[in-house]
Design a protein around this motif. Sequence first.
Motif, PDB file in Angstrom:
ATOM      1  N   GLU A   1      23.003  26.762  11.075  1.00 25.59           N
ATOM      2  CA  GLU A   1      22.007  27.224  12.053  1.00 25.59           C
ATOM      3  C   GLU A   1      20.619  27.301  11.442  1.00 25.59           C
ATOM      4  O   GLU A   1      19.629  26.931  12.081  1.00 25.59           O
ATOM      5  N   ALA A   2      20.523  27.795  10.205  1.00 27.25           N
ATOM      6  CA  ALA A   2      19.223  27.912   9.539  1.00 27.25           C
ATOM      7  C   ALA A   2      18.613  26.532   9.294  1.00 27.25           C
ATOM      8  O   ALA A   2      17.412  26.331   9.495  1.00 27.25           O
ATOM      9  N   VAL A   3      19.435  25.585   8.857  1.00 27.08           N
ATOM     10  CA  VAL A   3      18.959  24.221   8.618  1.00 27.08           C
ATOM     11  C   VAL A   3      18.477  23.601   9.933  1.00 27.08           C
ATOM     12  O   VAL A   3      17.423  22.960   9.981  1.00 27.08           O
ATOM     13  N   GLU A   4      19.231  23.824  11.005  1.00 33.26           N
ATOM     14  CA  GLU A   4      18.826  23.294  12.312  1.00 33.26           C
ATOM     15  C   GLU A   4      17.545  23.959  12.806  1.00 33.26           C
ATOM     16  O   GLU A   4      16.692  23.309  13.411  1.00 33.26           O
ATOM     17  N   GLU A   5      17.383  25.246  12.530  1.00 33.30           N
ATOM     18  CA  GLU A   5      16.157  25.957  12.904  1.00 33.30           C
ATOM     19  C   GLU A   5      14.954  25.346  12.185  1.00 33.30           C
ATOM     20  O   GLU A   5      13.852  25.292  12.733  1.00 33.30           O
ATOM     21  N   ALA A   6      15.176  24.868  10.962  1.00 33.48           N
ATOM     22  CA  ALA A   6      14.104  24.224  10.199  1.00 33.48           C
ATOM     23  C   ALA A   6      13.831  22.798  10.702  1.00 33.48           C
ATOM     24  O   ALA A   6      12.844  22.186  10.321  1.00 33.48           O
ATOM     25  N   GLY A   7      14.727  22.274  11.550  1.00 34.82           N
ATOM     26  CA  GLY A   7      14.508  20.953  12.127  1.00 34.82           C
ATOM     27  C   GLY A   7      15.331  19.833  11.509  1.00 34.82           C
ATOM     28  O   GLY A   7      15.029  18.655  11.708  1.00 34.82           O
ATOM     29  N   TYR A   8      16.384  20.185  10.772  1.00 33.66           N
ATOM     30  CA  TYR A   8      17.202  19.194  10.082  1.00 33.66           C
ATOM     31  C   TYR A   8      18.664  19.427  10.397  1.00 33.66           C
ATOM     32  O   TYR A   8      19.002  20.319  11.158  1.00 33.66           O
ATOM     33  N   GLU A   9      19.546  18.609   9.815  1.00 33.97           N
ATOM     34  CA  GLU A   9      20.978  18.721  10.084  1.00 33.97           C
ATOM     35  C   GLU A   9      21.769  18.674   8.790  1.00 33.97           C
ATOM     36  O   GLU A   9      21.399  17.968   7.860  1.00 33.97           O
ATOM     37  N   LEU A  10      22.889  19.424   8.783  1.00 31.90           N
ATOM     38  CA  LEU A  10      23.840  19.273   7.699  1.00 31.90           C
ATOM     39  C   LEU A  10      24.606  17.978   7.929  1.00 31.90           C
ATOM     40  O   LEU A  10      24.980  17.679   9.066  1.00 31.90           O
ATOM     41  N   ALA A  11      24.812  17.228   6.868  1.00 30.74           N
ATOM     42  CA  ALA A  11      25.614  15.998   6.972  1.00 30.74           C
ATOM     43  C   ALA A  11      27.068  16.395   7.177  1.00 30.74           C
ATOM     44  O   ALA A  11      27.530  17.401   6.641  1.00 30.74           O
ATOM     45  N   SER A  12      27.785  15.594   7.943  1.00 31.60           N
ATOM     46  CA  SER A  12      29.205  15.871   8.199  1.00 31.60           C
ATOM     47  C   SER A  12      30.047  15.528   7.006  1.00 31.60           C
ATOM     48  O   SER A  12      29.808  14.644   6.278  1.00 31.60           O
TER      49      SER A  12
END
Length: 66
Positions: free
Chosen positions: A55-66
Amino acid sequence: MSETTYRVTGMTCQHCVASVTEEVGALDGVTDVAVDLASGAVKVVGSAEESAVREAVEEAGYELAS
């Protein structure tokens, strides 16, 4: 204290690194964050759950790799 490394996609500059570091570092239980721009690796030290980091990474505008 645990240490987990995630891979984040979409980071291209030092501003990206700063954004991810700030958002993930603000999570409860996180004591340290180290971002490697070249590899996309984000090392998180502390007790944060993966879902909170995601969620924090997405809030920063990026994505965790699967």
